[in-house]
Scaffold this active site. Sequence first.
Site, short mmCIF file in Angstrom:
data_model
loop_
_atom_site.label_atom_id
_atom_site.label_comp_id
_atom_site.label_asym_id
_atom_site.label_seq_id
_atom_site.Cartn_x
_atom_site.Cartn_y
_atom_site.Cartn_z
N HIS A 99 53.22 35.28 42.55
CA HIS A 99 53.30 34.28 43.63
C HIS A 99 54.53 33.42 43.47
CE1 HIS A 99 50.81 32.64 40.37
NE2 HIS A 99 51.35 31.46 40.65
N HIS A 101 56.04 29.74 44.53
CA HIS A 101 55.71 28.41 45.04
C HIS A 101 56.85 27.94 45.94
CE1 HIS A 101 52.57 27.36 41.92
NE2 HIS A 101 53.19 28.35 41.29
#
Length: 141
Positions: A99, A101
Amino acid sequence: MEKTIFEKILDNELPSYKIYEDDFVYAFLDIFPVTKGHTLVIPKKHCKNILDCDSETASHIGAALPKIANAVKDSFGADGVNIFQNNEEFAGQVVFHLHFHIVPRYKDKDLHFDNLEIKYPSEKLSDEQFIEIQKRIVSKL
Ligand code: 5GP
C-alpha cells in the site's frame, strides 16, 4: 495463509470508504488518518510489499497515483502531499499487502514526522466525517 485486512476489503468482506478503483488498483480512506484525506492505494493483485512486487503491478499503481494524489490534494486545498510506503515490520509495515499512503499536508495544521515515523491521532472520525471527505476527494477525480 490468512488474508490481510486489505485483501478482505478488496473481497468486500470488510467495508471501506472507496476513493478510486480500476481493473488493477483500489484506493480508500485510511481508517486512522494522520491528516484530512489520508488515502491508501493498493494493487488488486496480492503482493506483500514493494520488495515482493512484479513490475507490471508496480506500474499500474504508479499510473494511478498522480490522479489520486491530485484529487486528495485539491479536495481540501492542501499545501502539499507526501506519498510513502513501508516495507517489512522493521520499517513500520503493519499490513502486509502493498500500500501507498497519500498524506495531504496543511500549512496551518502540520504533522510531526519523527524519524519518518508518523504519530497517529487518537481521535477516530465519525462515519459522516469519512463520507464527507470521501465525497470531496471523489468529486476531484
Ligand atoms: P503501514 O504501517 O502498514 O504502512 O500502514 C497501515 C495503514 O493501514 C495504517 O495507516 C492504518 O491506519 C491503516 N489501516 C489499518 N487497518 C485498517 C482498516 O481496517 N481499514 C482502513 N481503511 N485502514 C486501515
